[in-house]
Design an enzyme around this catalytic site. Structure first.
Site, PDB file in Angstrom:
ATOM      1  N   HIS A 142     -50.328  12.260   0.623  1.00  0.00           N
ATOM      2  CA  HIS A 142     -50.716  13.645   1.450  1.00  0.00           C
ATOM      3  C   HIS A 142     -49.195  13.833   1.774  1.00  0.00           C
ATOM      4  O   HIS A 142     -48.187  13.299   1.886  1.00  0.00           O
ATOM      5  CB  HIS A 142     -51.368  13.395   2.674  1.00  0.00           C
ATOM      6  CG  HIS A 142     -52.691  12.629   2.407  1.00  0.00           C
ATOM      7  ND1 HIS A 142     -53.877  13.279   2.418  1.00  0.00           N
ATOM      8  CD2 HIS A 142     -53.065  11.302   2.102  1.00  0.00           C
ATOM      9  CE1 HIS A 142     -54.720  12.550   2.382  1.00  0.00           C
ATOM     10  NE2 HIS A 142     -54.431  11.329   2.325  1.00  0.00           N
ATOM     11  N   TYR A 143     -49.073  15.511   1.991  1.00  0.00           N
ATOM     12  CA  TYR A 143     -48.150  15.679   3.092  1.00  0.00           C
ATOM     13  C   TYR A 143     -48.553  16.123   4.290  1.00  0.00           C
ATOM     14  O   TYR A 143     -49.551  16.446   4.451  1.00  0.00           O
ATOM     15  CB  TYR A 143     -47.170  16.779   2.416  1.00  0.00           C
ATOM     16  CG  TYR A 143     -47.895  18.249   1.913  1.00  0.00           C
ATOM     17  CD1 TYR A 143     -48.427  18.867   2.990  1.00  0.00           C
ATOM     18  CD2 TYR A 143     -47.572  18.643   0.784  1.00  0.00           C
ATOM     19  CE1 TYR A 143     -49.319  20.295   2.825  1.00  0.00           C
ATOM     20  CE2 TYR A 143     -48.307  19.731   0.580  1.00  0.00           C
ATOM     21  CZ  TYR A 143     -48.935  20.580   1.545  1.00  0.00           C
ATOM     22  OH  TYR A 143     -49.581  21.810   1.242  1.00  0.00           O
ATOM     23  N   THR A 144     -47.853  15.983   5.387  1.00  0.00           N
ATOM     24  CA  THR A 144     -48.207  16.504   6.687  1.00  0.00           C
ATOM     25  C   THR A 144     -48.269  17.713   6.900  1.00  0.00           C
ATOM     26  O   THR A 144     -49.336  18.368   7.678  1.00  0.00           O
ATOM     27  CB  THR A 144     -47.293  15.632   7.539  1.00  0.00           C
ATOM     28  OG1 THR A 144     -46.058  16.377   7.489  1.00  0.00           O
ATOM     29  CG2 THR A 144     -47.295  14.062   7.373  1.00  0.00           C
ATOM     30  N   HIS A 162     -54.294  14.230  -2.387  1.00  0.00           N
ATOM     31  CA  HIS A 162     -55.310  14.563  -1.748  1.00  0.00           C
ATOM     32  C   HIS A 162     -56.136  15.774  -2.612  1.00  0.00           C
ATOM     33  O   HIS A 162     -57.307  16.059  -2.410  1.00  0.00           O
ATOM     34  CB  HIS A 162     -54.958  15.117  -0.238  1.00  0.00           C
ATOM     35  CG  HIS A 162     -55.978  15.382   0.684  1.00  0.00           C
ATOM     36  ND1 HIS A 162     -55.693  15.586   1.980  1.00  0.00           N
ATOM     37  CD2 HIS A 162     -57.236  14.824   0.577  1.00  0.00           C
ATOM     38  CE1 HIS A 162     -56.768  15.435   2.881  1.00  0.00           C
ATOM     39  NE2 HIS A 162     -57.754  15.156   2.011  1.00  0.00           N
ATOM     40  N   GLU A 183     -49.025   9.412   4.255  1.00  0.00           N
ATOM     41  CA  GLU A 183     -48.694  10.952   4.635  1.00  0.00           C
ATOM     42  C   GLU A 183     -47.375  10.719   4.576  1.00  0.00           C
ATOM     43  O   GLU A 183     -46.417   9.905   4.859  1.00  0.00           O
ATOM     44  CB  GLU A 183     -49.278  11.048   6.148  1.00  0.00           C
ATOM     45  CG  GLU A 183     -50.724  11.054   6.126  1.00  0.00           C
ATOM     46  CD  GLU A 183     -51.044  12.688   6.071  1.00  0.00           C
ATOM     47  OE1 GLU A 183     -50.220  13.532   5.577  1.00  0.00           O
ATOM     48  OE2 GLU A 183     -52.216  12.941   5.965  1.00  0.00           O
ATOM     49  N   ASP A 241     -52.256  19.164  -1.097  1.00  0.00           N
ATOM     50  CA  ASP A 241     -51.177  17.996  -0.774  1.00  0.00           C
ATOM     51  C   ASP A 241     -51.484  17.162  -2.029  1.00  0.00           C
ATOM     52  O   ASP A 241     -52.531  16.905  -2.159  1.00  0.00           O
ATOM     53  CB  ASP A 241     -51.061  17.754   0.602  1.00  0.00           C
ATOM     54  CG  ASP A 241     -52.384  16.987   1.137  1.00  0.00           C
ATOM     55  OD1 ASP A 241     -53.472  17.937   1.031  1.00  0.00           O
ATOM     56  OD2 ASP A 241     -52.472  16.090   1.699  1.00  0.00           O
TER      57      ASP A 241
END
Length: 323
Positions: free
Chosen positions: A89-91, A205, A158, A215
């Site tokens: 994921h990215y935040t 994700h 993440e 993401d």
């Protein structure tokens, strides 16, 4: 008034009183013998043989718990690994926002890679927020293949990254730093090796929630992870071969939907270019062909998809696509 009249009035008043007052409830009968039988002690026999006595070397290998110990020397074949997926994921924000979100009560992840990872003795440091044997809340409503609710069977990483935002030039995506990618690569490789996660189960994700999530985005270097031993990637010469074949006879919509479904996306074979198909194809392109991620049907995406199926699922799945 005569005695007979008085007697009649008294009787009438008594009967009226009886009609207005409910009769007392019957006293319940309690079977005390049955209750005694429920709470009586069941029979216990004496130990048929003396307890096994562990020697010092064997005892040292036992796991110590509260009031007892556990022997792990015998293992059953009837088991498999709970962790089957790795999800990246990215935040969507900076470090501070990531820590606030991921340490609250609504969302979490097993690991966080900060914007500038720390370092100790020339090795990068990842932040572990949830133990791997516990369920983190990072996947949400999700599916892949025959699995749903991937929080139950995955580890989530993440990565601090702004993701996408609007600029005067249109939509802009933030790239990842070299230090972040090096740490993600080392972390992912370790997780994949320890849990024997299949290459096709290393996912974004966006793969497990197409259309709902985007993401880790088009700038995430999936090919670089593959070259480090993490995740799936098609062989170039096989993609070229399929491009030649499909240029003359591309997949029908039903065949494309069947191929996306066999790879893992939640797509039904309807034969029409519907919204779930567009979202799934866009997620696939985000992962394997990020130059154009709008979900448009093209020969290149079809060739990559068939090359992946051949490499990781075998020709049986490729033949099933063309049914």
């Amino acid at each position: 008034m005569s005695k007979s009249l008085l007697a009649g009035l008294a009787l009438a008043m008594m009967l009226a009183g009886c009609a207005g007052t409910p009769a007392p409830a019957p006293t319940p009968m309690v079977d005390t013998d049955a209750i005694d039988r429920i709470f009586s002690n069941v029979p216990v026999i004496d130990d048929p043989a003396p307890a096994r006595r562990y020697g010092p070397a064997q005892g040292a290998a036992l796991e110590r718990r509260s009031g007892y110990r556990v022997d792990h020397s015998v293992s059953s074949k009837g088991q498999n690994q709970r962790i089957r997926f790795l999800v990246l994921h990215y935040t969507g924000g900076d470090d501070a926002a990531a820590f606030r979100a991921l340490t609250g009560g609504n969302v979490s992840a097993h690991y966080l890679v900060t914007a500038s990872p720390g370092e100790y003795q020339n090795q990068p440091v990842a932040m572990q927020l949830v133990d791997e044997d516990k369920r983190a809340w990072h996947a949400g409503v999700s599916s892949w293949g025959d699995r749903v609710n991937l929080n139950d069977t995955s580890i989530g990483i993440e990565i601090v990254n702004r993701g996408h935002y609007t600029s005067p030039d249109g939509m802009v995506w933030d790239p990842y730093s070299r230090a972040q990618i090096e740490l993600v690569t080392a972390l992912a490789r370790d997780i994949v090796d320890r849990y024997h996660i299949a290459p096709e189960n290393v996912l974004g994700h966006s793969d497990i929630a197409p259309g709902r999530k985007v993401d880790p985005g088009p700038f995430f270097p999936w090919q670089r992870l593959y070259e480090a031993g993490v995740g799936a990637w098609p062989e170039r010469h096989v993609v070229t071969r399929y491009q030649r074949e499909l240029s003359a006879s591309p997949l029908s919509m039903a065949q494309l939907q069947r191929a996306l479904g066999l790879w893992g996306y939640p797509v039904s074979v309807t034969g029409t270019y519907d919204e779930p198909t567009r979202k799934a194809l866009g997620a696939f392109q985000m992962h394997f062909r990020p130059a154009d991620t709008h979900g448009n049907v093209d020969v290149e995406s079809q060739a990559i998809l068939l090359a992946l199926l051949e490499r990781y699922h075998g020709l049986t799945d490729v033949r099933a696509v063309r049914q």
